[in-house]
Write a protein that holds these residues in place. Structure first.
Motif, mmCIF file in Angstrom:
data_model
loop_
_atom_site.group_PDB
_atom_site.id
_atom_site.type_symbol
_atom_site.label_atom_id
_atom_site.label_comp_id
_atom_site.label_asym_id
_atom_site.label_seq_id
_atom_site.Cartn_x
_atom_site.Cartn_y
_atom_site.Cartn_z
ATOM 1 N N VAL A 35 0.883 -1.175 0.000
ATOM 2 C CA VAL A 35 0.000 0.000 0.000
ATOM 3 C C VAL A 35 0.919 1.222 0.000
ATOM 4 O O VAL A 35 1.346 1.681 1.037
ATOM 5 N N THR A 56 -8.842 9.177 5.306
ATOM 6 C CA THR A 56 -8.707 8.863 3.889
ATOM 7 C C THR A 56 -9.349 7.505 3.586
ATOM 8 O O THR A 56 -8.696 6.460 3.695
ATOM 9 N N PRO A 57 -10.621 7.517 3.190
ATOM 10 C CA PRO A 57 -11.339 6.249 2.984
ATOM 11 C C PRO A 57 -10.716 5.317 1.952
ATOM 12 O O PRO A 57 -10.703 4.100 2.145
ATOM 13 N N TRP A 58 -10.175 5.843 0.844
ATOM 14 C CA TRP A 58 -9.611 4.960 -0.178
ATOM 15 C C TRP A 58 -8.385 4.230 0.353
ATOM 16 O O TRP A 58 -8.170 3.060 0.041
ATOM 17 N N ALA A 59 -7.580 4.890 1.178
ATOM 18 C CA ALA A 59 -6.391 4.241 1.741
ATOM 19 C C ALA A 59 -6.791 3.204 2.780
ATOM 20 O O ALA A 59 -6.208 2.115 2.854
ATOM 21 N N ARG A 60 -7.786 3.543 3.586
ATOM 22 C CA ARG A 60 -8.263 2.588 4.586
ATOM 23 C C ARG A 60 -8.782 1.319 3.908
ATOM 24 O O ARG A 60 -8.521 0.206 4.361
ATOM 25 N N LYS A 61 -9.498 1.485 2.807
ATOM 26 C CA LYS A 61 -10.017 0.329 2.062
ATOM 27 C C LYS A 61 -8.881 -0.558 1.566
ATOM 28 O O LYS A 61 -8.952 -1.788 1.661
ATOM 29 N N LYS A 62 -7.817 0.055 1.058
ATOM 30 C CA LYS A 62 -6.668 -0.729 0.592
ATOM 31 C C LYS A 62 -6.025 -1.507 1.736
ATOM 32 O O LYS A 62 -5.647 -2.671 1.577
ATOM 33 N N GLU A 64 -7.488 -2.447 4.543
ATOM 34 C CA GLU A 64 -8.408 -3.512 4.930
ATOM 35 C C GLU A 64 -8.334 -4.685 3.949
ATOM 36 O O GLU A 64 -8.393 -5.845 4.365
ATOM 37 N N ASP A 65 -8.176 -4.393 2.672
ATOM 38 C CA ASP A 65 -8.043 -5.464 1.667
ATOM 39 C C ASP A 65 -6.770 -6.281 1.893
ATOM 40 O O ASP A 65 -6.789 -7.511 1.778
#
Length: 74
Positions: A35, A56-62, A64-65
């Motif tokens: 990431v 930063t939602p997009w970074a958190r999603k990465k 979590e993935d």
């Protein structure tokens, strides 16, 4: 009465636990490669990572993935 188990593997797991477990398993360098965000590559810490990921939602999603992928490997 049946026992219902949450189907979401992130249920009950805090962001701090996720970041800590990923850093322990992969190390900051590998986590930064998976990431590519500065909070993992430039003077990384759990505190700075949490501060960034919460905003930063997009970074958190990465992140979590990556965590979910790690759980599959275990």
């Amino acid at each position: 009465m049946t026992s219902s188990r949450p189907t979401d593997p992130l249920h009950g797991v805090t962001l701090e636990q996720i970041v800590t477990r990923l850093a322990d398993r992969y190390g900051w360098a590998e986590l930064g490669r998976r990431v590519p965000i500065r909070c993992f590559t430039d003077n990384p810490s759990v505190h700075s990572s949490l501060k960034f990921l919460r905003r930063t939602p997009w970074a958190r999603k990465k992140v979590e993935d990556v965590y979910l992928d790690m759980l599959k490997d275990l």
